[in-house]
Design a protein around this motif. Sequence first.
Motif, PDB file in Angstrom:
ATOM      1  N   GLY A 358       9.387   5.520   3.499  1.00  0.00           N
ATOM      2  CA  GLY A 358       9.561   5.682   4.855  1.00  0.00           C
ATOM      3  C   GLY A 358       8.270   6.298   5.732  1.00  0.00           C
ATOM      4  N   ILE A 359       7.319   6.453   4.935  1.00  0.00           N
ATOM      5  CA  ILE A 359       6.293   7.293   5.717  1.00  0.00           C
ATOM      6  C   ILE A 359       5.546   6.444   7.031  1.00  0.00           C
ATOM      7  N   ALA A 360       5.862   5.083   6.971  1.00  0.00           N
ATOM      8  CA  ALA A 360       5.253   4.296   8.125  1.00  0.00           C
ATOM      9  C   ALA A 360       6.100   4.660   9.500  1.00  0.00           C
ATOM     10  N   LYS A 361       7.431   5.102   9.239  1.00  0.00           N
ATOM     11  CA  LYS A 361       8.068   5.519  10.433  1.00  0.00           C
ATOM     12  C   LYS A 361       7.894   6.605  11.261  1.00  0.00           C
ATOM     13  N   GLN A 362       7.074   7.567  10.357  1.00  0.00           N
ATOM     14  CA  GLN A 362       6.660   8.661  10.548  1.00  0.00           C
ATOM     15  C   GLN A 362       5.145   8.787  11.037  1.00  0.00           C
ATOM     16  N   ALA A 363       4.257   7.809  10.530  1.00  0.00           N
ATOM     17  CA  ALA A 363       2.899   7.884  10.659  1.00  0.00           C
ATOM     18  C   ALA A 363       2.465   6.322  10.879  1.00  0.00           C
ATOM     19  N   PRO A 364       2.650   5.754  11.621  1.00  0.00           N
ATOM     20  CA  PRO A 364       2.111   4.019  11.887  1.00  0.00           C
ATOM     21  C   PRO A 364       0.671   3.953  11.521  1.00  0.00           C
ATOM     22  N   VAL A 365      -0.109   4.763  12.377  1.00  0.00           N
ATOM     23  CA  VAL A 365      -1.421   4.582  12.194  1.00  0.00           C
ATOM     24  C   VAL A 365      -1.911   4.709  10.542  1.00  0.00           C
ATOM     25  N   LEU A 366      -1.366   5.818   9.860  1.00  0.00           N
ATOM     26  CA  LEU A 366      -1.582   5.776   8.500  1.00  0.00           C
ATOM     27  C   LEU A 366      -1.195   4.657   7.809  1.00  0.00           C
ATOM     28  N   ALA A 367       0.005   4.040   8.006  1.00  0.00           N
ATOM     29  CA  ALA A 367       0.707   2.874   7.329  1.00  0.00           C
ATOM     30  C   ALA A 367      -0.328   1.503   7.576  1.00  0.00           C
ATOM     31  N   ILE A 368      -0.534   1.442   8.902  1.00  0.00           N
ATOM     32  CA  ILE A 368      -1.439   0.275   9.191  1.00  0.00           C
ATOM     33  C   ILE A 368      -2.778   0.252   8.517  1.00  0.00           C
ATOM     34  N   THR A 369      -3.351   1.461   8.481  1.00  0.00           N
ATOM     35  CA  THR A 369      -4.762   1.370   7.911  1.00  0.00           C
ATOM     36  C   THR A 369      -4.740   1.407   6.366  1.00  0.00           C
ATOM     37  N   ALA A 370      -3.662   1.974   5.788  1.00  0.00           N
ATOM     38  CA  ALA A 370      -3.485   1.842   4.380  1.00  0.00           C
ATOM     39  C   ALA A 370      -3.150   0.424   4.058  1.00  0.00           C
ATOM     40  N   LEU A 371      -2.418  -0.349   4.634  1.00  0.00           N
ATOM     41  CA  LEU A 371      -2.254  -1.534   4.334  1.00  0.00           C
ATOM     42  C   LEU A 371      -3.468  -2.454   4.342  1.00  0.00           C
ATOM     43  N   ILE A 372      -4.241  -2.324   5.249  1.00  0.00           N
ATOM     44  CA  ILE A 372      -5.666  -3.159   5.670  1.00  0.00           C
ATOM     45  C   ILE A 372      -6.461  -2.740   4.055  1.00  0.00           C
ATOM     46  N   ILE A 373      -6.515  -1.455   3.698  1.00  0.00           N
ATOM     47  CA  ILE A 373      -7.034  -0.967   2.332  1.00  0.00           C
ATOM     48  C   ILE A 373      -6.476  -1.751   1.081  1.00  0.00           C
ATOM     49  N   VAL A 374      -5.151  -1.723   1.330  1.00  0.00           N
ATOM     50  CA  VAL A 374      -4.396  -2.483   0.104  1.00  0.00           C
ATOM     51  C   VAL A 374      -4.915  -3.763   0.315  1.00  0.00           C
ATOM     52  N   LEU A 375      -4.940  -4.420   1.353  1.00  0.00           N
ATOM     53  CA  LEU A 375      -5.283  -6.090   1.372  1.00  0.00           C
ATOM     54  C   LEU A 375      -6.583  -6.160   0.940  1.00  0.00           C
ATOM     55  N   GLY A 376      -7.428  -5.254   1.275  1.00  0.00           N
ATOM     56  CA  GLY A 376      -8.946  -5.385   0.677  1.00  0.00           C
ATOM     57  C   GLY A 376      -8.951  -5.304  -0.874  1.00  0.00           C
ATOM     58  N   THR A 377      -8.295  -4.424  -1.417  1.00  0.00           N
ATOM     59  CA  THR A 377      -8.198  -3.963  -2.721  1.00  0.00           C
ATOM     60  C   THR A 377      -7.424  -5.425  -3.433  1.00  0.00           C
ATOM     61  N   VAL A 378      -6.527  -5.905  -2.823  1.00  0.00           N
ATOM     62  CA  VAL A 378      -5.841  -7.236  -3.740  1.00  0.00           C
ATOM     63  C   VAL A 378      -6.498  -8.738  -3.331  1.00  0.00           C
ATOM     64  N   ALA A 379      -7.751  -8.365  -2.551  1.00  0.00           N
ATOM     65  CA  ALA A 379      -8.864  -9.577  -2.564  1.00  0.00           C
ATOM     66  C   ALA A 379      -8.349 -10.454  -1.610  1.00  0.00           C
ATOM     67  N   LEU A 380      -7.250 -10.147  -0.515  1.00  0.00           N
ATOM     68  CA  LEU A 380      -6.947 -11.170   0.645  1.00  0.00           C
ATOM     69  C   LEU A 380      -8.181 -11.858   1.193  1.00  0.00           C
ATOM     70  N   PRO A 381      -8.129 -13.283   1.351  1.00  0.00           N
ATOM     71  CA  PRO A 381      -9.482 -13.944   1.908  1.00  0.00           C
ATOM     72  C   PRO A 381      -9.633 -13.156   3.338  1.00  0.00           C
ATOM     73  N   GLY A 382     -10.554 -12.849   3.749  1.00  0.00           N
ATOM     74  CA  GLY A 382     -11.005 -12.353   5.004  1.00  0.00           C
ATOM     75  C   GLY A 382     -11.196 -10.802   5.021  1.00  0.00           C
ATOM     76  N   THR A 383     -10.979 -10.066   3.747  1.00  0.00           N
ATOM     77  CA  THR A 383     -11.390  -9.077   3.494  1.00  0.00           C
ATOM     78  C   THR A 383     -12.423  -8.746   2.365  1.00  0.00           C
TER      79      THR A 383
END
Length: 488
Positions: A358-383
């Motif tokens: 539930g950290i995303a509810k308390q820290a939306p900026v951290l959640a969004i940036t963490a998601l981008i980093i995870v997407l880069g790690t799993v090799a999503l096209p465009g990252t």
Amino acid sequence: MEQLLLLLIFLPLLGALVTALSGNAAKHVALVSAIVSLGFALAMVCNFTPDASTQFVVNYSWIHDLGINFHAGVDGISMITILLTNVLIPLIILASYQHSYKSSNAFFALILFMQSGLLIVFTALDAFLFYIGWEAALIPIYFICAVWGGKDRIKVNMKFFVYTIAGSLFMLLGLIYLYLQNPAHNFDIQAFYNLNLDATQQGWIFWAFFIAFAIKMPVFPFHTWQPNTYTEAPAAGTMLLAGIMLKMGIYGVIRWLLPIVPSGVQDWGHVAIILSVIGIVYASIIAFTQKDAKRLVAYSSIAHVGLISAGIFALNTQGMQGAMIQMLSHGINVVGLFFVLDIVSSRLKTNRISELGGIAKQAPVLAITALIIVLGTVALPGTNGFIGEFLLLIGVYQYNIWLAVFAGLTIIFGAVYMFRMYQNIMLGKTNDLTITFTDVKGSERIVLYIICALIIVLGVYPKPILQLSEASVQHLIEQVTQKLTSVN
């Protein structure tokens, strides 16, 4: 322009000295030093001609009687690692702003000292200088982990130290043997390239070098020091180890192992690829079982590095170019992941996945940036992770289709355990622990924004990075192929 390379190598040493004497201002002095070094690195990129030549060369006699020179230079391959080092060091220092370290001046001085050792490794054209840089980079990270690490830091750090020293001794024996075989009795890299060693000699040298480099990366089964060391090291230490230091092993294979013992690679490279692919599958499966988020990312790193290693030993342009850009991308992504986990653990005093949520509810900026980093790690096209893993898989596929099938599991497995970790940490309901979580601010936001920007920019437009190394990579492949043709 040779002064530019000397400044790049020795400025961090000067910065380390000033930082050590600067008391409470240590982190600011260290950051300024790292930013200035980044400026020199960018100036070097702007003045670099992306061909196969070695540029910014310095060559001074050092220990004349032993034929040892301070001989360094930069080509497209080393330019990638120079960029990686000088981009990540200021981010790692800035990421450490949220912590209050005992003897902080020594802590930040050691980071800069390590930076200088890393740059020597990535630019050395003399084997003795390369070895000095290799050991010089180990000393500060040992003290960073031993002094500022977790409760089991001494035991864990001793294992790390023994592993890396043992690997270094194998490499040193190999370098001494090559020196004795060299009629000129010097440690010049080109003289080593020109040696005519028989298949048996090349086989022994291959394993002396491969063991040293495989420990550093690490590649299965030389990886056992890594998860515990990453977990017990302070956040900055983990970032240095995973983001930059393991690239020393990858770079060593490309710069020293492949061109010096091509017949050894031809005879034993298949074993190296198999070990790398086993590491991919093994580390991915182990990552599924991890309850500690930091250990999960540590095993994820083993899997990703295994793919890089397999791509290199495939010995084709696609695999090698994939390794080049993936070194940079992996460094950025893994530093981002460990920084996100450091933010979480510094607030909540835990990395156990089951205790979070539930950290995303308390820290939306951290959640969004963490998601981008995870997407880069799993090799999503465009990252940034996509192009490197795509090229690496093509390279391994050209070598052997079945090895490529198993190597591709790093993407599938990685997506599963990374998204599951993200879901359990960031999504769902808040609990009594995470209800008090506060969002990122100040230096934390700056670091996360820069990392996310790099992930997106390199993913959308990787061409400049690929162009930097393309000519040097093609020259290396041709050099190895020609030596193998002349032998056969």
